[in-house]
Design a protein around this motif. Structure first.
Motif, PDB file in Angstrom:
ATOM      1  N   PHE A 183      -5.015   1.300   3.315  1.00 49.20           N
ATOM      2  CA  PHE A 183      -6.465   1.395   3.202  1.00 49.20           C
ATOM      3  C   PHE A 183      -6.975   0.894   1.849  1.00 49.20           C
ATOM      4  O   PHE A 183      -8.102   0.405   1.751  1.00 49.20           O
ATOM      5  CB  PHE A 183      -6.907   2.828   3.463  1.00 49.20           C
ATOM      6  N   THR A 184      -6.163   1.018   0.803  1.00 50.84           N
ATOM      7  CA  THR A 184      -6.553   0.440  -0.489  1.00 50.84           C
ATOM      8  C   THR A 184      -6.683  -1.065  -0.390  1.00 50.84           C
ATOM      9  O   THR A 184      -7.675  -1.648  -0.838  1.00 50.84           O
ATOM     10  CB  THR A 184      -5.511   0.807  -1.566  1.00 50.84           C
ATOM     11  N   GLU A 185      -5.679  -1.713   0.200  1.00 49.38           N
ATOM     12  CA  GLU A 185      -5.726  -3.171   0.352  1.00 49.38           C
ATOM     13  C   GLU A 185      -6.866  -3.597   1.267  1.00 49.38           C
ATOM     14  O   GLU A 185      -7.555  -4.592   0.996  1.00 49.38           O
ATOM     15  CB  GLU A 185      -4.400  -3.676   0.916  1.00 49.38           C
ATOM     16  N   ARG A 186      -7.099  -2.861   2.316  1.00 51.06           N
ATOM     17  CA  ARG A 186      -8.179  -3.212   3.246  1.00 51.06           C
ATOM     18  C   ARG A 186      -9.543  -3.116   2.561  1.00 51.06           C
ATOM     19  O   ARG A 186     -10.411  -3.981   2.754  1.00 51.06           O
ATOM     20  CB  ARG A 186      -8.133  -2.284   4.461  1.00 51.06           C
ATOM     21  N   THR A 225       4.893  -1.645  -0.038  1.00 56.75           N
ATOM     22  CA  THR A 225       5.357  -2.282   1.198  1.00 56.75           C
ATOM     23  C   THR A 225       4.226  -2.373   2.210  1.00 56.75           C
ATOM     24  O   THR A 225       3.958  -3.432   2.789  1.00 56.75           O
ATOM     25  CB  THR A 225       6.533  -1.490   1.797  1.00 56.75           C
ATOM     26  N   ARG A 226       3.543  -1.269   2.419  1.00 56.33           N
ATOM     27  CA  ARG A 226       2.449  -1.257   3.406  1.00 56.33           C
ATOM     28  C   ARG A 226       1.260  -2.062   2.914  1.00 56.33           C
ATOM     29  O   ARG A 226       0.576  -2.726   3.709  1.00 56.33           O
ATOM     30  CB  ARG A 226       2.049   0.185   3.688  1.00 56.33           C
ATOM     31  N   ARG A 227       1.007  -2.036   1.616  1.00 52.03           N
ATOM     32  CA  ARG A 227      -0.119  -2.808   1.088  1.00 52.03           C
ATOM     33  C   ARG A 227       0.131  -4.305   1.217  1.00 52.03           C
ATOM     34  O   ARG A 227      -0.777  -5.063   1.571  1.00 52.03           O
ATOM     35  CB  ARG A 227      -0.375  -2.423  -0.372  1.00 52.03           C
ATOM     36  N   TYR A 228       1.343  -4.760   0.931  1.00 49.75           N
ATOM     37  CA  TYR A 228       1.666  -6.171   1.087  1.00 49.75           C
ATOM     38  C   TYR A 228       1.523  -6.613   2.542  1.00 49.75           C
ATOM     39  O   TYR A 228       1.012  -7.705   2.825  1.00 49.75           O
ATOM     40  CB  TYR A 228       3.090  -6.450   0.601  1.00 49.75           C
ATOM     41  N   MET A 229       1.961  -5.771   3.469  1.00 51.07           N
ATOM     42  CA  MET A 229       1.855  -6.139   4.880  1.00 51.07           C
ATOM     43  C   MET A 229       0.396  -6.197   5.333  1.00 51.07           C
ATOM     44  O   MET A 229       0.019  -7.050   6.137  1.00 51.07           O
ATOM     45  CB  MET A 229       2.644  -5.148   5.734  1.00 51.07           C
ATOM     46  N   GLU A 230      -0.421  -5.312   4.817  1.00 55.57           N
ATOM     47  CA  GLU A 230      -1.850  -5.355   5.133  1.00 55.57           C
ATOM     48  C   GLU A 230      -2.486  -6.616   4.558  1.00 55.57           C
ATOM     49  O   GLU A 230      -3.357  -7.232   5.182  1.00 55.57           O
ATOM     50  CB  GLU A 230      -2.532  -4.113   4.570  1.00 55.57           C
TER      51      GLU A 230
END
Length: 266
Positions: free
Chosen positions: A246-249, A94-99
Motif C-alpha cells: 500500500f505504500t508503493e501504491r 519484496t512486496r513493494r518491489y512487486m507492486e
C-alpha cells in the motif's frame, strides 16, 4: 526496536478498544532480563521458549493457551509476535518491489496502446520522467521510439529501475528470508526472475509482440499476488508485506497525478 533490532507486533483489545496486555518481570518467568512477555490476563497456563545465544538479537517465541472460559473472555486473540527487523524489512521491500513492477507494466501497456493510435505525435516523456532517472537530453533521444522505451524500462541492465532489476532485488530480499514465506511464494518469484533474465522479452519486442508480452508479464505478477493471498499466513509477516504494497501504491498514485496535472499547469 528496543531488544536488539526486533520488531514487536501486538494484538488483542477489550470492549473499550484498549490493548489487553500486562507484563511479567523477566525474573518471574525465568528468561533473560532484557525480555518481557505479554499475555492475556484470562489465561491460566502459558509457556515461553527462548533461544540461548549469549547476547541480542535473539529469536523469541511465546506460546499462550486458550482462556479457560472463552465465552466470557474478551482477550481471546491476545498474543505477542516478535520478528527481526531484517526480516520485516525484506518482507516489506519484496512486496513493494512487486507492486512497483505491476504499476509500471500497466502504465507501459496503456501508453503503448495509445501510441499505436497516435504514432505521429505520441511522446513517452511523462512515463520516462516518472519511472527513470534520465536527464532531458536522454529522454528526448528515445521519447518517440516505443520499442527503445520498452527495452530500456523492462530489460535494460544499466537502468536501476528496470523491471528486470526490480524483480532481481525482490528475489534477493526473498532469498534471505525463505523460511518466512511459503514455498509457493518463493517458487513464483524465482520463476519470474528467470523469465526476466531470459531472451524472450527482447525477442517479443523485436517481433512486434509487445502487447502480448506485457500482458504475460502482468499475469505473472498477478500469479504472485494470488499465491501470496492464498498461501501466506496472516501474521506479522503478512502485515509488513501489506505495508509495502500500500505504500508503493500510494506513492505511484501521487506521482502519476503530479506528472499529469503538471502538464496542464494545475
Amino acid at each position: 526496536d528496543v531488544f536488539g533490532g526486533v520488531f514487536y507486533s501486538f494484538s488483542g483489545c477489550n470492549n473499550d478498544g484498549v490493548p489487553c496486555f500486562f507484563y511479567f518481570s523477566a525474573h518471574y518467568i525465568k528468561i533473560p532480563p532484557y525480555f518481557c512477555a505479554g499475555v492475556c490476563p484470562c489465561v491460566r497456563s502459558w509457556s515461553v521458549a527462548v533461544t540461548t545465544p549469549t547476547r541480542p538479537p535473539h529469536s523469541f517465541f511465546l506460546t499462550v493457551s486458550r482462556p479457560v472460559r472463552k465465552e466470557k473472555c474478551t482477550h481471546a486473540n491476545s498474543y505477542l509476535i516478535s520478528m527481526l527487523s531484517r526480516i520485516a524489512d525484506s518482507l516489506f521491500w519484496t512486496r513493494r518491489y512487486m507492486e512497483r513492477t505491476d504499476g509500471m507494466l500497466r502504465m507501459l501497456r496503456i501508453n503503448f496502446i495509445t501510441s499505436l493510435d497516435r504514432a505521429a505525435d505520441f511522446s513517452w516523456k511523462p512515463v520516462l520522467g516518472m519511472f527513470t532517472q534520465l536527464n532531458a537530453e536522454q529522454i528526448a533521444a528515445i521519447e518517440h521510439h516505443s520499442d527503445a522505451v520498452l527495452k530500456y524500462m523492462i530489460c535494460q541492465r544499466d537502468n536501476p529501475n528496470s523491471i528486470r532489476n526490480i524483480i532481481g532485488r525482490a528475489r534477493e530480499n526473498a532469498r534471505g528470508m525463505q523460511d518466512h514465506v511459503t514455498k509457493e511464494v518463493w517458487e513464483s518469484l524465482n520463476e519470474y526472475y528467470h523469465l526476466m533474465n531470459g531472451k524472450e522479452i527482447e525477442t517479443a519486442i523485436d517481433n512486434q509482440e509487445q502487447i502480448l508480452m506485457l500482458g504475460n508479464l502482468i499475469n505473472r505478477g498477478l500469479l504472485f499476488f494470488g499465491i501470496c493471498e492464498v498461501t501466506m499466513p496472516r501474521g506479522a509477516g503478512w502485515d509488513y508485506m501489506n505495508l509495502g504494497k500500500f505504500t508503493e501504491r500510494a506513492i505511484q498514485t501521487v506521482d502519476i497525478l503530479d506528472v499529469r496535472f503538471s502538464q496542464i499547469d494545475y
